[in-house]
Structures are given as C-alpha cells and as structure tokens.
Scaffold this motif. Structure first.
Motif, mmCIF file in Angstrom:
data_model
loop_
_atom_site.group_PDB
_atom_site.id
_atom_site.type_symbol
_atom_site.label_atom_id
_atom_site.label_comp_id
_atom_site.label_asym_id
_atom_site.label_seq_id
_atom_site.Cartn_x
_atom_site.Cartn_y
_atom_site.Cartn_z
ATOM 1 N N ALA B 251 0.905 -1.235 0.088
ATOM 2 C CA ALA B 251 -0.061 0.180 -0.010
ATOM 3 C C ALA B 251 0.791 1.326 0.065
ATOM 4 C CB ALA B 251 -0.729 -0.142 1.290
ATOM 5 N N LEU B 252 1.988 1.229 0.881
ATOM 6 C CA LEU B 252 2.932 2.217 0.839
ATOM 7 C C LEU B 252 3.576 2.520 -0.554
ATOM 8 C CD1 LEU B 252 3.704 4.245 3.206
ATOM 9 C CD2 LEU B 252 5.676 2.790 3.763
ATOM 10 N N LEU B 253 3.908 1.408 -1.061
ATOM 11 C CA LEU B 253 4.553 1.513 -2.442
ATOM 12 C C LEU B 253 3.618 2.062 -3.484
ATOM 13 C CD1 LEU B 253 6.904 0.542 -4.292
ATOM 14 C CD2 LEU B 253 5.559 -1.349 -4.695
ATOM 15 N N ALA B 254 2.179 1.808 -3.287
ATOM 16 C CA ALA B 254 1.209 2.312 -4.155
ATOM 17 C C ALA B 254 1.231 3.712 -4.163
ATOM 18 C CB ALA B 254 -0.002 1.769 -4.001
ATOM 19 N N ILE B 255 1.001 4.182 -2.703
ATOM 20 C CA ILE B 255 0.890 5.508 -2.350
ATOM 21 C C ILE B 255 2.121 6.489 -2.978
ATOM 22 C CG2 ILE B 255 0.974 7.426 -0.702
ATOM 23 C CD1 ILE B 255 -0.338 5.660 1.103
ATOM 24 N N SER B 256 3.410 6.083 -3.028
ATOM 25 C CA SER B 256 4.633 6.560 -3.650
ATOM 26 C C SER B 256 4.445 6.673 -5.145
ATOM 27 C CB SER B 256 5.998 5.606 -3.363
ATOM 28 O OG SER B 256 5.912 5.930 -1.939
ATOM 29 N N ILE B 257 3.971 5.509 -5.638
ATOM 30 C CA ILE B 257 3.865 5.329 -7.083
ATOM 31 C C ILE B 257 2.755 6.471 -7.460
ATOM 32 C CG2 ILE B 257 3.324 4.054 -9.244
ATOM 33 C CD1 ILE B 257 4.430 1.566 -7.934
ATOM 34 N N ILE B 258 1.592 6.636 -7.043
ATOM 35 C CA ILE B 258 0.763 7.568 -7.402
ATOM 36 C C ILE B 258 1.149 8.936 -7.352
ATOM 37 C CG2 ILE B 258 -1.592 8.202 -6.410
ATOM 38 C CD1 ILE B 258 -2.426 5.645 -5.787
ATOM 39 N N VAL B 259 1.780 9.549 -6.104
ATOM 40 C CA VAL B 259 2.653 10.596 -5.837
ATOM 41 C C VAL B 259 3.494 11.056 -7.030
ATOM 42 C CG1 VAL B 259 3.796 12.378 -4.587
ATOM 43 C CG2 VAL B 259 2.096 10.665 -3.530
ATOM 44 N N VAL B 260 4.193 10.227 -7.418
ATOM 45 C CA VAL B 260 5.137 10.353 -8.533
ATOM 46 C C VAL B 260 4.697 10.357 -9.851
ATOM 47 C CG1 VAL B 260 7.021 9.399 -9.674
ATOM 48 C CG2 VAL B 260 6.941 9.458 -7.411
ATOM 49 N N SER B 261 3.698 9.573 -9.991
ATOM 50 C CA SER B 261 2.800 9.647 -11.470
ATOM 51 C C SER B 261 1.859 11.110 -11.450
ATOM 52 C CB SER B 261 1.906 8.424 -11.358
ATOM 53 O OG SER B 261 2.221 7.268 -11.108
ATOM 54 N N LEU B 262 1.254 11.282 -10.453
ATOM 55 C CA LEU B 262 0.574 12.667 -10.478
ATOM 56 C C LEU B 262 1.474 13.661 -10.542
ATOM 57 C CD1 LEU B 262 -1.751 13.041 -7.311
ATOM 58 C CD2 LEU B 262 -2.247 13.518 -9.830
ATOM 59 N N PHE B 263 2.722 13.729 -10.075
ATOM 60 C CA PHE B 263 3.355 14.739 -10.484
ATOM 61 C C PHE B 263 3.879 14.811 -12.069
ATOM 62 C CE2 PHE B 263 8.199 15.556 -11.320
ATOM 63 C CZ PHE B 263 7.993 17.053 -11.146
ATOM 64 N N PHE B 264 4.042 13.819 -12.699
ATOM 65 C CA PHE B 264 4.338 13.669 -14.200
ATOM 66 C C PHE B 264 3.387 14.538 -14.927
ATOM 67 C CE2 PHE B 264 7.972 10.885 -12.949
ATOM 68 C CZ PHE B 264 8.919 11.864 -13.651
ATOM 69 N N VAL B 265 2.117 13.955 -14.388
ATOM 70 C CA VAL B 265 0.782 14.279 -15.178
ATOM 71 C C VAL B 265 0.645 15.858 -15.162
ATOM 72 C CG1 VAL B 265 -1.773 14.319 -15.059
ATOM 73 C CG2 VAL B 265 -0.306 12.097 -14.661
ATOM 74 N N ILE B 266 0.901 16.505 -13.826
ATOM 75 C CA ILE B 266 0.594 17.694 -13.608
ATOM 76 C C ILE B 266 1.581 18.715 -14.263
ATOM 77 C CG2 ILE B 266 0.437 19.558 -11.689
ATOM 78 C CD1 ILE B 266 -0.508 17.421 -9.936
ATOM 79 N N THR B 267 2.948 18.313 -14.188
ATOM 80 C CA THR B 267 4.059 19.011 -14.909
ATOM 81 C C THR B 267 4.034 18.875 -16.491
ATOM 82 O OG1 THR B 267 5.687 17.514 -14.207
ATOM 83 C CG2 THR B 267 5.137 19.298 -12.892
ATOM 84 N N ARG B 268 3.431 17.745 -16.979
ATOM 85 C CA ARG B 268 3.747 17.465 -18.469
ATOM 86 C C ARG B 268 3.184 18.939 -19.133
ATOM 87 N NH1 ARG B 268 0.866 12.434 -20.416
ATOM 88 N NH2 ARG B 268 -1.043 13.852 -20.190
#
Lengths: 339, 271
Positions: B251-268
C-alpha cells in the motif's frame, strides 16, 4: 569601469532615433538606463522635463522590446499583450479591447489565444512589439529586435516598424549594430563607440558627412586619403591630397581644419577616368557583385582605393588587372574628417 | 579516408555485455519488490510459504486500528512537513538565486543542505536531547516535535528542484514584467511564481515521500503513542511477522507511485 562617458543626447518627440555602434560601445547600457534596469552613477535622464533617472522601471512610461522577445511562456498571445495595461489597473474590458486592437495593428488576430511557443519567431517578434506598444508608452525602446530574424523577414520588419512608429506617433529608440537597418528606418542616428557619442544626425548627414574616421568606416565603405591643408577661409578650405592635386572643399558647419588631415571619399562617388584623372594608380583587382563592380586600385603613392561602378546592361568588361588607371571625383565628394 | 569509412560510430549500446548488465540491474532492483507484492496476496500466515491467493491480509491491515492510526498520522505528518518545508525552501531558493552573489553564499548552500550530509542518527540524537529539554521546560506535548523535525530534514529535498528551476529561468522575463509596470510583488505573483510552480510541486512531492518514509529520526523524536507507519512496521518485525506487513508495504509503495505519477501528469507540457 565606465560604460558611458559624457553622453548627452536629446531625442525629439515622435522621432525614430537609432543608437548605432559595434558591440560593447555602450548602446545597450544607455538603453537599460533609459528603461530603468540600471541606475546611472552620475548624470540625469529627463522624460518630458521630468527627472526619471532613479525611478524604478515600473514607474516609467517607457516600454522595451527585448532582443530575446521575453514573452511570458505561461500566458497566451492576448494575455501577453494585455499584461502592461492590467498592471496599470485598467478595467478588463479596456485591456481586452486594446489587446484586440494591437493584434490587428501587428496583423495577428487569428493567433490571439495561442501559446507563445506555438508561434514562429517572426510572430513572436510582432507579439513583443504589440505588448510593448499596448500601454501607449511615451518612449518605446527596441534592443536589436531584428537580429534573430532571417534576412527577408528582417527586411519586412524594418518597413513594418517604420509604419508602426508613424501610425502610433510614439518615440522609438532603436538599438542596432547594423548600419543598413539604421539608415533604412531612422529619422536620426547617434553613432556610438567606446562609450562616447561620435556623431548625431540624419542618415544622409551621417553617410555623406561623417564626422570622423570611425563613423566614415563604420557606415558604408570609404576610401581614406591623407591631405594637407594649404589655406582656410572659414568653411572654405584648400588642401593638397598626399598623392594628388590641390582641391577646394567646403567643410560642414562648426568644423575647422588645419595641418595634416584625413579625407574620405565614398567608392560610388569616384569613377575610373581615362584622362583628366585626379589620382593615378594600377588596377589590382576587379570584383563583380551583380549590381555593382568594385575596382581595387593601388595608387602611385601606395594607398589602396576602391571605385564602385553600377553595372548597366551595356557595360562591357574591357579593363584587366594590372592596367594603369586614373580616378576622378567631384571636389564636393571629398569629406574632411575630424582628427 | 575510405579505409575508416567502414567503422560505425561509437555507441554504448553496442558494448559487449551491456544488455546483460542492464538486465541484471533491473532484476536485482525489482525481484525483492515483486516478491513483496506477490506474497502480500498469500492465503497462508507465513511470509515465505505460498498457500494460495487471498486478500485477507489487506482486509486485516485495513481493519487494524493501530495501522489506521499510524497511517493517518503518517499522512498528516507528511502533508504538514512538506507544506512547511516547501514554503521555507522556496524562500531559501529565491534568497540564494535572486540576489547579487555575496561572500558566504556557498556556505549558505551548505547550511541549507546540511541534512543531506550529517549522519541521520546524529541529527536524531541531537533532536531527542533538544526536544527533551524543551518538553521539560514548557510541558508542551504533541505532534509539533515530529512536524518540526520532518520539516527540517525535508527542506533540502524541496530546495534542490526549486533552485534548479529558478536558475534555469530566463531573468529577462522578470525584467520584462517590471518594464510593463508590474511592481516587484506583482512580478513575483504573476511571472516568477507560475513559472516556478513545477519546481515547487516537484519539491513538495519529494518532501512528502521522504517524510512518509522516515524511520530513524521519527523513532528518536516520537513520544509514546505517536507511531507512524514505518515505525509501526519496524515494531511489528520484533514480534510475529505475517503477510500483513507485505500488504502495508505494498500500500505504501502504491501511494509513492501515485504521488510520482501525479507529479508527471501535472507538470507535463500540454501538447
């Protein structure tokens, strides 16, 4: 280090004024002082009689078109153009109307909602112009704005700039190192070198009556000859060219000459003459340039001299390198330079 | 020249064994994580013996009051710490890039990035002692101490991307804004901040993940009953280990992946 030394320039209202000089001559420093990006250590800058020397840039009715355009990448074309008026606190409707009018002025109506990285360099140039003109500044500063454009576009923009200046009635101060640009567009030109203003005048005055060797050399091509002043009577001077005859010339206003001087003769003001020549020499080289032909002559006194001849349909190439030639010119094409 | 014309230009991809080394690296990196995730779905109660597929450990973790408590505390702590750290880091980045270079600027860089260089255990002990003194003197208890500690060590992680962004920004844009009648505050608000935003977001997300992950300093600074998810998991290891720990880790891993993916989506960049 001193970037500007005793520079005193009066720019008239509604004038296209150009600061012309090689890189490092101080022209951009002068522009930054007028814009307020730098503060002068001494001296004052007056705008319509008001001392603005130490006002911050956002309190001066002066706008700048930057060499790199400096468009805001996070705003659309129209938002860029409206930015200045918005900062001045104008109502939204006025900002929008002015932005639309400016877009029309620079012929960019269809691109109003584009992002600035989705338009070409020439279009960015127009947006930068519109953005700086929108708040109707008293003075518009242009810092080599055409240098990033290709040759054809640059030619178009030169005419466009001149049109915008006369349509808006705003004083333009244009900075460039390109003499052709300066001659094409300006009402008056100030030629700068090493932090000093060498000469201020209309393009014709600067070209036809250069004040000194630097100005004559920087603008157009020139032949320099040494001469000795034999007699002078006010502005009427008799002098003897180092390798030629005695001639009488008239000096420009407020100029005097004595002793040894340098004179300048434009290549297109001289012609090759079989007889009645003022100077004699040997033809060293013939350079064909399409519209013109340049004849490189070594004078008998040792100096180099170039004669430019416009090519006509019927002109035939009879001369050969190595042939002895004579050079003729009218006395009023001889310009006596300041030491 | 024809003799040499046959040679292909140098390319690292054609180096012998390059592909093998790359594959080995990826296998070493991801085998443990894949194993962890797979065994989180184990039906049995041992972490190393596969007994079939089941979601029971996720259900168990979800219903575990201690895990709920620690998770909420971890998220609140990470959110507060990244908020404060990013604000401070933004100010620090502006203060070190939008001024004329002065003597001691390098020393200031070093001081801001101090948490990256000082051994974490030393900071942990130092904070333990300092906070003990403060607690005795003032009697104040609560999450403040953990928030302060996390904020402090998150600052350099938030600072570095923000400073990189500021340094890459064209200063002429700010000059142009001032030229167009924007006061220094308006220039900051309308030009600098919007252009800086991807850097600030990157810094905040990095700080969030770093805070979420911290064990050493948290273990020293926390009071009784202030478990975060990582310290709770560490505590569990001293007792019986069940695949519940795998489920929490996943679950912790999933949270980290979601945060990082969100970052890429927002800054793209929208294209």
């Amino acid at each position: 280090m001193q970037a500007l030394d005793d520079v005193s320039v009066t720019i008239r209202e509604n004038e296209f004024f150009t600061l012309l000089g090689p890189s490092g001559c101080g022209k951009t420093t002068l522009l930054r002082l007028i814009a307020g990006f730098d503060q002068p250590t001494r001296g004052t800058i007056l705008l319509q009689g008001q001392d603005i020397s130490h006002l911050p840039p956002y309190q001066r009715s002066v706008n700048t078109v930057f060499q790199s355009y400096a468009l805001f990448p996070h705003m659309t074309v129209a938002e860029n153009i409206g930015f200045g008026l918005e900062m001045l606190g104008k109502p939204k409707s006025e900002v929008r109307e002015t932005a639309d009018r400016m877009l029309k002025l620079v012929r960019m109506e269809e691109l109003r909602d584009r992002r600035t990285d989705q338009i070409s360099g020439g279009q960015q140039q127009r947006v930068a112009l519109a953005r700086a003109l929108a708040p109707r500044p008293k003075v518009l500063l242009l810092d080599e704005p055409l240098s990033a454009l290709d040759y054809k576009l640059r030619k178009e923009m030169q005419i466009e700039l001149k049109r915008l200046q006369s349509e808006t009635g705003i004083t333009f101060i244009f900075v460039t190192h390109d003499q052709e640009e300066a001659l094409t567009m300006s009402d008056r030109i100030a030629v700068m070198h090493a932090g000093k203003v060498l000469q201020i005048g209309s393009p014709r005055e600067i070209y036809d009556h250069p004040a000194d060797r630097f100005v004559a050399d920087f603008i157009g091509d020139t032949n320099f000859l040494m001469a000795e002043v034999l007699a002078s009577d006010g502005r009427q001077v008799r002098l003897r060219l180092a390798s030629g005859p005695e001639i009488a010339v008239e000096l420009p206003e407020n100029r005097s000459a004595s002793g040894r001087v340098t004179v300048a003769i434009r290549p297109e003001h001289a012609r090759l003459a079989p007889d009645g020549a003022a100077l004699n020499g040997t033809l060293e080289n013939i350079v064909y340039l399409g519209t013109d032909t340049h004849y490189h002559v070594r004078l008998d006194g040792g100096e180099a001299f170039v004669v430019r001849n416009q090519n006509r349909r019927d002109s035939t190439e009879a001369l050969q390198a190595g042939a002895p030639v004579g050079i003729a010119f009218e006395p009023d094409s001889v310009q006596v330079l300041r030491d | 020249m024809a003799l040499f014309g046959q040679r292909r230009p140098f390319s690292i991809r054609r180096l012998p064994g390059f592909t093998m080394i790359a594959i080995t690296c990826f296998v070493l990196l991801y085998t443990p994580i894949v194993t962890l995730v797979v065994y989180s779905f184990n039906a049995g109660k041992y972490i190393a013996i596969w007994e079939g597929f089941s979601l029971q450990w996720y259900v168990a973790a979800w219903n575990n009051a201690a895990v709920q408590d620690a998770t909420i505390r971890s998220l609140v702590l990470a959110a507060l710490a990244s908020l404060f750290a990013t604000t401070l880091a933004t100010m620090a980045a502006l203060g070190t890039t939008r001024v004329k270079p002065f003597r001691g600027l390098t020393a200031i860089y070093a001081m801001i990035n101090q948490p990256l260089m000082v051994p974490e255990i030393v900071t942990a002990v130092a904070l333990l002692i300092l906070f003990a003194v403060i607690k005795v003197a003032t009697g104040v208890q609560g999450l403040y101490y953990l928030v302060a500690a996390h904020t402090a060590f998150c600052i350099p992680f938030a600072y570095l991307p923000i400073r990189a962004r500021l340094e890459g920004m064209d200063l002429t844009l700010e000059t142009a804004a001032a030229d167009l009648y924007a006061t220094p505050w308006q220039t900051f608000r309308r030009v600098t901040l919007p252009l800086l935003f991807p850097g600030i977001l990157a810094g905040a997300m990095l700080a969030f993940v770093i805070s979420l992950d911290d064990v050493v300093i948290t273990e020293f600074v926390k009071s009784a009953g202030q478990e975060t998810l990582p310290t709770y998991m560490l505590g569990q290891l001293r007792r019986v280990i069940t695949p519940e720990i795998n489920a929490i880790s996943t679950a912790l891993l999933a949270i980290s992946i979601i945060v990082v993916s969100l970052f890429f989506v927002i800054t793209r960049k929208p294209s």
